[in-house]
Design a protein around this motif. Structure first.
Motif, mmCIF file in Angstrom:
data_model
loop_
_atom_site.group_PDB
_atom_site.id
_atom_site.type_symbol
_atom_site.label_atom_id
_atom_site.label_comp_id
_atom_site.label_asym_id
_atom_site.label_seq_id
_atom_site.Cartn_x
_atom_site.Cartn_y
_atom_site.Cartn_z
ATOM 1 N N ALA A 80 7.317 -12.156 36.434
ATOM 2 C CA ALA A 80 6.155 -12.650 37.244
ATOM 3 C C ALA A 80 5.318 -11.314 37.545
ATOM 4 C CB ALA A 80 6.558 -12.965 38.758
ATOM 5 N N VAL A 81 5.814 -10.014 38.137
ATOM 6 C CA VAL A 81 4.940 -8.902 38.384
ATOM 7 C C VAL A 81 4.214 -8.293 37.394
ATOM 8 C CG1 VAL A 81 4.946 -6.658 39.013
ATOM 9 C CG2 VAL A 81 6.285 -8.347 40.410
ATOM 10 N N THR A 82 5.054 -8.041 36.183
ATOM 11 C CA THR A 82 4.412 -7.313 34.954
ATOM 12 C C THR A 82 3.703 -8.377 33.993
ATOM 13 O OG1 THR A 82 6.375 -7.687 33.439
ATOM 14 C CG2 THR A 82 6.266 -5.697 34.901
ATOM 15 N N GLY A 83 4.037 -9.541 33.914
ATOM 16 C CA GLY A 83 3.481 -10.529 33.193
ATOM 17 C C GLY A 83 2.239 -11.083 33.444
ATOM 18 N N ALA A 84 2.146 -11.293 35.030
ATOM 19 C CA ALA A 84 1.030 -11.791 35.524
ATOM 20 C C ALA A 84 0.084 -10.397 35.522
ATOM 21 C CB ALA A 84 1.199 -12.286 36.985
ATOM 22 N N TRP A 85 0.520 -9.357 35.883
ATOM 23 C CA TRP A 85 -0.648 -8.151 35.959
ATOM 24 C C TRP A 85 -1.221 -7.836 34.880
ATOM 25 C CZ3 TRP A 85 -1.541 -3.442 33.944
ATOM 26 C CH2 TRP A 85 -2.362 -2.866 34.490
ATOM 27 N N HIS A 86 -0.215 -7.868 33.689
ATOM 28 C CA HIS A 86 -0.848 -7.716 32.417
ATOM 29 C C HIS A 86 -1.858 -8.660 31.896
ATOM 30 C CE1 HIS A 86 1.058 -3.716 31.074
ATOM 31 N NE2 HIS A 86 2.242 -4.293 31.420
ATOM 32 N N ALA A 87 -1.571 -10.138 32.173
ATOM 33 C CA ALA A 87 -2.480 -10.862 31.783
ATOM 34 C C ALA A 87 -3.807 -10.521 32.316
ATOM 35 C CB ALA A 87 -1.741 -12.342 32.114
ATOM 36 N N ALA A 88 -3.849 -10.365 33.521
ATOM 37 C CA ALA A 88 -4.996 -9.909 34.500
ATOM 38 C C ALA A 88 -5.784 -8.905 33.750
ATOM 39 C CB ALA A 88 -4.790 -10.349 36.033
ATOM 40 N N ALA A 89 -5.025 -7.869 33.408
ATOM 41 C CA ALA A 89 -5.736 -6.815 33.292
ATOM 42 C C ALA A 89 -6.341 -6.736 31.921
ATOM 43 C CB ALA A 89 -4.453 -5.540 33.223
ATOM 44 N N ARG A 90 -6.068 -7.576 30.824
ATOM 45 C CA ARG A 90 -6.773 -7.681 29.962
ATOM 46 C C ARG A 90 -8.067 -8.181 29.894
ATOM 47 N NH1 ARG A 90 -4.233 -8.153 25.087
ATOM 48 N NH2 ARG A 90 -1.988 -8.416 25.073
ATOM 49 N N SER A 91 -8.745 -8.731 31.085
ATOM 50 C CA SER A 91 -10.031 -8.895 31.195
ATOM 51 C C SER A 91 -10.693 -8.221 32.258
ATOM 52 C CB SER A 91 -10.333 -10.524 31.657
ATOM 53 O OG SER A 91 -9.548 -10.893 32.718
ATOM 54 N N ALA A 92 -10.090 -7.259 32.780
ATOM 55 C CA ALA A 92 -10.402 -6.446 33.853
ATOM 56 C C ALA A 92 -11.063 -5.063 33.156
ATOM 57 C CB ALA A 92 -9.288 -5.752 34.801
ATOM 58 N N PRO A 93 -12.042 -4.688 34.004
ATOM 59 C CA PRO A 93 -12.745 -3.290 33.389
ATOM 60 C C PRO A 93 -11.979 -1.944 33.601
ATOM 61 C CG PRO A 93 -13.896 -4.044 35.415
ATOM 62 C CD PRO A 93 -12.960 -5.174 35.154
ATOM 63 N N ALA A 94 -11.027 -2.143 34.512
ATOM 64 C CA ALA A 94 -10.129 -0.913 34.783
ATOM 65 C C ALA A 94 -8.656 -1.439 35.371
ATOM 66 C CB ALA A 94 -10.621 -0.015 35.970
ATOM 67 N N PRO A 95 -7.717 -0.817 35.277
ATOM 68 C CA PRO A 95 -6.467 -1.268 35.803
ATOM 69 C C PRO A 95 -6.457 -1.835 37.160
ATOM 70 C CG PRO A 95 -6.092 0.951 34.852
ATOM 71 C CD PRO A 95 -7.593 0.540 34.900
ATOM 72 N N PRO A 96 -6.477 -3.233 37.480
ATOM 73 C CA PRO A 96 -6.646 -3.781 38.625
ATOM 74 C C PRO A 96 -5.626 -3.347 39.610
ATOM 75 C CG PRO A 96 -5.816 -5.564 37.143
ATOM 76 C CD PRO A 96 -6.029 -4.005 36.230
ATOM 77 N N PRO A 97 -5.724 -3.498 40.882
ATOM 78 C CA PRO A 97 -4.783 -3.113 42.045
ATOM 79 C C PRO A 97 -3.708 -4.239 42.117
ATOM 80 C CG PRO A 97 -6.966 -2.655 42.985
ATOM 81 C CD PRO A 97 -7.167 -3.408 41.612
ATOM 82 N N LEU A 98 -2.485 -3.762 42.746
ATOM 83 C CA LEU A 98 -1.650 -4.679 42.885
ATOM 84 C C LEU A 98 -1.107 -4.781 44.356
ATOM 85 C CD1 LEU A 98 1.799 -4.256 40.989
ATOM 86 C CD2 LEU A 98 -0.443 -2.771 40.719
ATOM 87 N N VAL A 99 -0.642 -5.504 45.049
ATOM 88 C CA VAL A 99 -0.292 -5.569 46.457
ATOM 89 C C VAL A 99 1.096 -6.196 46.585
ATOM 90 C CG1 VAL A 99 -0.778 -6.559 48.780
ATOM 91 C CG2 VAL A 99 -2.565 -5.771 47.335
ATOM 92 N N CYS A 100 1.869 -5.592 47.555
ATOM 93 C CA CYS A 100 3.225 -6.202 47.662
ATOM 94 C C CYS A 100 3.641 -5.806 49.287
ATOM 95 C CB CYS A 100 4.252 -5.910 46.701
ATOM 96 S SG CYS A 100 4.915 -3.932 46.712
ATOM 97 N N SER A 101 4.573 -6.555 49.951
ATOM 98 C CA SER A 101 4.982 -6.068 51.032
ATOM 99 C C SER A 101 5.911 -5.081 51.159
ATOM 100 C CB SER A 101 5.415 -7.253 51.905
ATOM 101 O OG SER A 101 6.773 -7.517 51.436
ATOM 102 N N ALA A 102 5.786 -4.206 52.133
ATOM 103 C CA ALA A 102 6.914 -3.337 52.249
ATOM 104 C C ALA A 102 8.557 -3.708 52.262
ATOM 105 C CB ALA A 102 6.623 -2.347 53.223
ATOM 106 N N LEU A 103 8.499 -5.090 52.600
ATOM 107 C CA LEU A 103 9.705 -5.876 52.666
ATOM 108 C C LEU A 103 10.633 -5.996 51.182
ATOM 109 C CD1 LEU A 103 8.536 -8.111 55.287
ATOM 110 C CD2 LEU A 103 10.336 -6.279 55.941
#
Length: 326
Positions: A80-103
């Protein structure tokens, strides 16, 4: 448990349900088959997989084709984390931020940190309140329009606090409309209506062994229209999202565990667990220096988090083990 011991570690894993073992036994016999094949044995294995996927889809509120089978909750979180981020990053001009809870469980935290380290993407970790609930104001601040992924677990595996996922989803949609929302529901699935609770999430991770299924099997719900890039490659299984021959006996057992929770069973087991943990909490809190951690009203039925003043957790666990309590 046998030998006079009491097993109180269901947050880590639960014993195999008898019906699960019964369902698995025919697939553990002398007729191994690759479900991708064309012969009769392969078709029988494929029917077992399809039935299990149908049962999981029913439990999780997903479509048949949205259930991606994995080797466990950890792999589902990583995908979920790596697969979704890489899919989104392909169309982004720069590495997009990601957010998670500290929990988050380490199965989410570590891939988030690894992505940030390898790609230079900014990782924004959102703090929790004293009750162990994600701080929604801090989440709103972290969710800017360029964020690609947000991950907030459904239930914390130590405190037992249930997160307000509907409010989390509302914040993410309003503040970071392009972000994919993932939730780790591994701890929630045995005792919550996951289909209802996670309806606002794009990606949902679960594991078999917390449901009374076998270890080494999990699933990731990938809602229709969502893209995740596989990191286990080498085959076209799981609609190209996860290569490798499927663990047929384990998946069949996972499906049987899911089927056992459909209908009134889930509510009945949750009520029984709540009675036991309420009683345990009542007795424990009567001991001087023992306090409950987290929000008592907002915890999952089977989880109880206690602290002992002036004593670290490890000696307490060792003492309990010696007293016959796992």
């Amino acid at each position: 448990m046998g030998s006079g011991r009491a097993y109180l570690d269901h947050a880590a894993t639960s014993p195999l349900r008898p019906a699960v073992l019964e369902a698995m036994l025919p697939h553990l016999g002398c007729d191994p088959a690759n479900p991708s094949g064309a012969h009769a044995e392969a078709r029988r294995a494929r029917r077992g997989l399809d039935q299990a996927r149908e049962r999981l889809a029913a439990l999780l509120g997903a479509d048949f084709g949205e259930v991606v089978l994995t080797s466990g909750g950890t792999e589902a979180d990583n995908l979920a984390v790596t697969g979704a981020w890489h899919a989104a990053a392909r169309s982004a001009p720069a590495p997009p931020p990601l957010v998670c809870s500290a929990l988050e469980h380490h199965a989410v935290l570590e891939p988030c940190r690894e992505l940030a380290r390898r790609t230079g993407a900014e990782l924004r970790q959102v703090a929790a309140t004293e009750d162990g609930v994600i701080d929604l104001a801090a989440l709103a601040e972290a969710c800017t329009p360029e964020v690609a992924l947000v991950s907030v677990m459904t239930v914390n595996n130590e405190l037992g606090t249930v997160q307000p996922l509907d409010q989390v989803a509302a914040v993410v949609r309003a503040r970071a409309p392009r972000a994919v929302l993932h939730t780790d529901a591994v701890q929630a699935a045995p005792f919550l209506d996951v289909a209802r609770w996670t309806a606002g999430a794009d990606l949902v991770s679960v594991s078999a062994h917390t449901l009374g299924g076998p270890p080494g099997v999990g699933a990731l719900v990938v809602r229709r229209g969502m893209r995740v890039e596989p990191f286990v490659v080498g085959g076209a299984q799981e609609r190209g999202r996860r290569g490798g021959m499927e663990n047929v006996p384990g998946i069949v057992g996972f499906g049987a565990a899911a089927a056992a929770l459909l209908g009134p069973t889930l509510a009945a087991e949750a009520a029984a667990a709540r009675r036991r943990t309420d009683r345990l909490g009542e007795l424990a809190l009567a001991v001087g220096g023992v306090d409950q951690v987290g929000d008592p009203a907002g915890r999952l039925p089977h989880l109880l988090c206690l602290g002992v003043d002036g004593v670290e957790a490890e000696p307490v666990l060792i003492g309990l083990d010696r007293a016959g309590i796992a």
